[in-house]
Scaffold this motif. Structure first.
Motif, PDB file in Angstrom:
ATOM      1  N   LEU A 115       0.848  -1.188   0.000  1.00 56.06           N
ATOM      2  CA  LEU A 115       0.000   0.000   0.000  1.00 56.06           C
ATOM      3  C   LEU A 115       0.881   1.234   0.000  1.00 56.06           C
ATOM      4  CD1 LEU A 115      -2.554  -1.035   2.776  1.00 56.06           C
ATOM      5  CD2 LEU A 115      -2.943  -1.025   0.305  1.00 56.06           C
ATOM      6  N   ASN A 116       0.410   2.271  -0.621  1.00 52.06           N
ATOM      7  CA  ASN A 116       1.106   3.539  -0.655  1.00 52.06           C
ATOM      8  C   ASN A 116       0.595   4.388   0.505  1.00 52.06           C
ATOM      9  OD1 ASN A 116       1.166   6.479  -1.589  1.00 52.06           O
ATOM     10  ND2 ASN A 116       2.600   5.459  -2.977  1.00 52.06           N
ATOM     11  N   LEU A 117       1.499   4.824   1.377  1.00 50.35           N
ATOM     12  CA  LEU A 117       1.109   5.575   2.569  1.00 50.35           C
ATOM     13  C   LEU A 117       0.329   6.839   2.223  1.00 50.35           C
ATOM     14  CD1 LEU A 117       1.164   5.906   5.647  1.00 50.35           C
ATOM     15  CD2 LEU A 117       3.469   6.855   5.420  1.00 50.35           C
ATOM     16  N   SER A 118       0.736   7.542   1.182  1.00 57.00           N
ATOM     17  CA  SER A 118       0.002   8.763   0.822  1.00 57.00           C
ATOM     18  C   SER A 118      -1.406   8.437   0.345  1.00 57.00           C
ATOM     19  CB  SER A 118       0.756   9.573  -0.234  1.00 57.00           C
ATOM     20  OG  SER A 118       0.834   8.893  -1.458  1.00 57.00           O
ATOM     21  N   THR A 119      -1.584   7.314  -0.328  1.00 60.96           N
ATOM     22  CA  THR A 119      -2.927   6.905  -0.758  1.00 60.96           C
ATOM     23  C   THR A 119      -3.779   6.538   0.446  1.00 60.96           C
ATOM     24  OG1 THR A 119      -2.064   6.125  -2.877  1.00 60.96           O
ATOM     25  CG2 THR A 119      -4.220   5.286  -2.204  1.00 60.96           C
ATOM     26  N   VAL A 120      -3.198   5.835   1.407  1.00 56.18           N
ATOM     27  CA  VAL A 120      -3.918   5.484   2.633  1.00 56.18           C
ATOM     28  C   VAL A 120      -4.366   6.764   3.336  1.00 56.18           C
ATOM     29  CG1 VAL A 120      -3.677   4.451   4.936  1.00 56.18           C
ATOM     30  CG2 VAL A 120      -2.788   3.250   2.927  1.00 56.18           C
ATOM     31  N   ALA A 121      -3.477   7.754   3.420  1.00 56.89           N
ATOM     32  CA  ALA A 121      -3.811   9.022   4.076  1.00 56.89           C
ATOM     33  C   ALA A 121      -4.931   9.751   3.326  1.00 56.89           C
ATOM     34  CB  ALA A 121      -2.566   9.903   4.173  1.00 56.89           C
ATOM     35  N   LYS A 122      -4.822   9.815   2.007  1.00 57.35           N
ATOM     36  CA  LYS A 122      -5.848  10.491   1.199  1.00 57.35           C
ATOM     37  C   LYS A 122      -7.203   9.801   1.337  1.00 57.35           C
ATOM     38  CE  LYS A 122      -2.604  12.043  -2.283  1.00 57.35           C
ATOM     39  NZ  LYS A 122      -2.046  11.765  -3.605  1.00 57.35           N
ATOM     40  N   GLU A 123      -7.212   8.487   1.292  1.00 53.72           N
ATOM     41  CA  GLU A 123      -8.470   7.733   1.412  1.00 53.72           C
ATOM     42  C   GLU A 123      -9.092   7.921   2.792  1.00 53.72           C
ATOM     43  OE1 GLU A 123     -10.292   6.081  -0.944  1.00 53.72           O
ATOM     44  OE2 GLU A 123      -8.858   6.996  -2.328  1.00 53.72           O
ATOM     45  N   ASN A 124      -8.247   8.026   3.808  1.00 46.22           N
ATOM     46  CA  ASN A 124      -8.761   8.243   5.156  1.00 46.22           C
ATOM     47  C   ASN A 124      -9.434   9.601   5.262  1.00 46.22           C
ATOM     48  OD1 ASN A 124      -7.916   9.294   8.207  1.00 46.22           O
ATOM     49  ND2 ASN A 124      -8.824   7.261   8.094  1.00 46.22           N
ATOM     50  N   ILE A 125      -8.816  10.634   4.713  1.00 44.82           N
ATOM     51  CA  ILE A 125      -9.414  11.971   4.738  1.00 44.82           C
ATOM     52  C   ILE A 125     -10.712  11.975   3.929  1.00 44.82           C
ATOM     53  CG2 ILE A 125      -9.129  14.360   3.923  1.00 44.82           C
ATOM     54  CD1 ILE A 125      -7.700  13.723   6.582  1.00 44.82           C
ATOM     55  N   LYS A 126     -10.720  11.277   2.819  1.00 44.02           N
ATOM     56  CA  LYS A 126     -11.934  11.170   1.995  1.00 44.02           C
ATOM     57  C   LYS A 126     -13.064  10.516   2.796  1.00 44.02           C
ATOM     58  CE  LYS A 126     -13.394   9.043  -2.356  1.00 44.02           C
ATOM     59  NZ  LYS A 126     -12.926   8.237  -3.493  1.00 44.02           N
ATOM     60  N   LYS A 127     -12.757   9.446   3.497  1.00 45.14           N
ATOM     61  CA  LYS A 127     -13.741   8.746   4.323  1.00 45.14           C
ATOM     62  C   LYS A 127     -14.266   9.651   5.427  1.00 45.14           C
ATOM     63  CE  LYS A 127     -12.418   6.086   7.685  1.00 45.14           C
ATOM     64  NZ  LYS A 127     -11.791   5.019   8.480  1.00 45.14           N
ATOM     65  N   LEU A 128     -13.350  10.327   6.121  1.00 40.92           N
ATOM     66  CA  LEU A 128     -13.762  11.190   7.225  1.00 40.92           C
ATOM     67  C   LEU A 128     -14.550  12.403   6.734  1.00 40.92           C
ATOM     68  CD1 LEU A 128     -10.522  11.000   9.372  1.00 40.92           C
ATOM     69  CD2 LEU A 128     -12.702   9.837   9.791  1.00 40.92           C
ATOM     70  N   SER A 129     -14.155  12.940   5.591  1.00 42.00           N
ATOM     71  CA  SER A 129     -14.890  14.072   5.016  1.00 42.00           C
ATOM     72  C   SER A 129     -16.316  13.676   4.662  1.00 42.00           C
ATOM     73  CB  SER A 129     -14.172  14.597   3.775  1.00 42.00           C
ATOM     74  OG  SER A 129     -12.917  15.121   4.132  1.00 42.00           O
ATOM     75  N   SER A 130     -16.487  12.451   4.175  1.00 43.36           N
ATOM     76  CA  SER A 130     -17.824  11.948   3.864  1.00 43.36           C
ATOM     77  C   SER A 130     -18.652  11.837   5.135  1.00 43.36           C
ATOM     78  CB  SER A 130     -17.731  10.595   3.166  1.00 43.36           C
ATOM     79  OG  SER A 130     -19.011  10.034   2.984  1.00 43.36           O
ATOM     80  N   ARG A 131     -18.021  11.388   6.209  1.00 44.51           N
ATOM     81  CA  ARG A 131     -18.734  11.276   7.484  1.00 44.51           C
ATOM     82  C   ARG A 131     -19.159  12.645   7.992  1.00 44.51           C
ATOM     83  NH1 ARG A 131     -15.277   6.608  10.686  1.00 44.51           N
ATOM     84  NH2 ARG A 131     -15.883   4.903   9.302  1.00 44.51           N
TER      85      ARG A 131
END
Length: 109
Positions: free
Chosen positions: A80-96
């Motif tokens: 996994l790419n750490l920057s992708t994991v970070a971006k996806e996490n922010i995307k998930k939290l922003s949706s919440r």
């Protein structure tokens, strides 16, 4: 430094059994280091009435850095790419936030 650079550089300092095919080692290291962060915070709560000093911040920064190292190496082990994991996490939290689902429980809220 960005997450991709950090992940590459952290890999150069990684030495553990079956590196490249061992997600267990960085997972266990991550939990150990997170425990060290929690233990330092506990002692600040117990011994200093929760008042955080400059030296406490310096020590916590070191431990948080160790947590980050294990996260980066776990990502490497999982391909996994750490920057992708970070971006996806922010995307998930922003949706919440958008749907007012930041609090509560469950992974897919």
């Amino acid at each position: 430094m960005d997450f991709d650079d950090y992940q590459k550089l952290s890999r150069k300092t990684a030495i553990y059994p079956n590196m490249g095919d061992n997600f267990i080692y960085p997972t266990l290291g991550l939990t150990g280091e997170a425990g060290e962060v929690a233990n330092k915070v506990k002692k600040i709560q117990r011994d200093k009435d929760g008042v955080l000093g400059d030296e406490d911040k310096k020590e916590l920064s070191k431990e948080i850095g160790d947590v980050l190292w294990y996260i980066a190496n776990l990502c490497s082990e999982l391909k996994l790419n750490l920057s992708t994991v970070a971006k996806e996490n922010i995307k998930k939290l922003s949706s919440r936030v958008k749907y007012n689902k930041l609090s509560g429980s469950g992974d897919n809220r």
